[in-house]
Scaffold this motif. Structure first.
Motif, PDB file in Angstrom:
ATOM      1  N   LEU A   9      37.266  51.910  63.403  1.00 45.03           N
ATOM      2  CA  LEU A   9      36.138  51.432  64.200  1.00 45.03           C
ATOM      3  C   LEU A   9      36.052  49.917  64.293  1.00 45.03           C
ATOM      4  N   TRP A  60      26.549  55.874  72.852  1.00 34.46           N
ATOM      5  CA  TRP A  60      27.729  56.682  72.611  1.00 34.46           C
ATOM      6  C   TRP A  60      27.729  57.075  71.139  1.00 34.46           C
ATOM      7  N   THR A  62      30.319  57.560  67.948  1.00 30.85           N
ATOM      8  CA  THR A  62      31.679  57.342  67.481  1.00 30.85           C
ATOM      9  C   THR A  62      32.207  58.626  66.850  1.00 30.85           C
ATOM     10  N   GLY A 119      33.592  48.880  73.059  1.00 31.62           N
ATOM     11  CA  GLY A 119      33.867  50.288  73.282  1.00 31.62           C
ATOM     12  C   GLY A 119      35.008  50.448  74.263  1.00 31.62           C
ATOM     13  N   SER A 128      37.587  54.509  71.095  1.00 31.99           N
ATOM     14  CA  SER A 128      37.576  53.587  69.971  1.00 31.99           C
ATOM     15  C   SER A 128      36.406  52.625  70.151  1.00 31.99           C
ATOM     16  N   ALA A 129      35.878  52.128  69.050  1.00 33.63           N
ATOM     17  CA  ALA A 129      34.763  51.184  69.118  1.00 33.63           C
ATOM     18  C   ALA A 129      34.890  50.133  68.017  1.00 33.63           C
TER      19      ALA A 129
END
Length: 163
Positions: A9, A60, A62, A119, A128-129
């Motif tokens: 992350l 969002w 994850t 993001g 993915s973030a």
């Protein structure tokens, strides 16, 4: 040592700057999906502080079930992507190379948003973030928790060839 979820992350690293061609993708080569980049809708706040939504914000989740509030900032068309590959040498990563114009747009975005979440969205999926640690441009990599996770990201970003 950070947990794999934390690394997946939070780590996005720049590769050595290298010259990239702006040649059109090989007609027989892979085709890539558009990549949307969304940035954190607000600067990090202290725990316990209420979050006030901003216009255009979307929440969002994850892959480790944490909410992240993002606003769309940039779309890189698939034609601006030169290559996407798995690199499992040390820590597994997804290596991405963009054309010079795609790289310049991403560099401008990341330069203005160091310290914020970036993001990476394909279709309607947050893939993915990571947190932006430094500006990135034509070449960048996203570190993942496993080689399997890296391959899944590459598979998501790569369209099957058009027949």
């Amino acid at each position: 040592m950070p947990s794999p979820a934390f690394r997946a992350l939070l780590i996005i690293a720049t590769l050595a700057l290298a010259a990239c061609s702006n040649a059109a993708p090989d007609a027989d080569g892979p085709r890539y999906r558009d990549i949307e980049f969304h940035v954190g809708a607000y600067d990090p706040v202290q725990p316990g502080t209420a979050h006030t939504p901003v216009p255009g914000e979307r929440t969002w989740t994850t892959f480790d079930d944490k909410p992240v509030h993002l606003v769309h900032a940039l779309t890189i068309p698939g034609a601006e992507i030169q290559s996407i590959s798995v690199n499992a040498d040390a820590a597994p990563t997804v290596d991405v190379a963009l054309t010079s114009s795609g790289g310049a747009a991403l560099r401008d975005l990341t330069e203005a948003n160091v310290g914020r979440v970036l993001g990476i969205v394909v279709g309607e999926h947050l893939v993915s973030a990571p947190t932006i640690g430094a500006p990135v441009g034509q070449r960048f990599q996203v570190q993942t928790a496993s080689a399997q996770q890296a391959q899944a990201m590459v598979d998501t970003l790569t369209n099957p060839p058009v027949e």
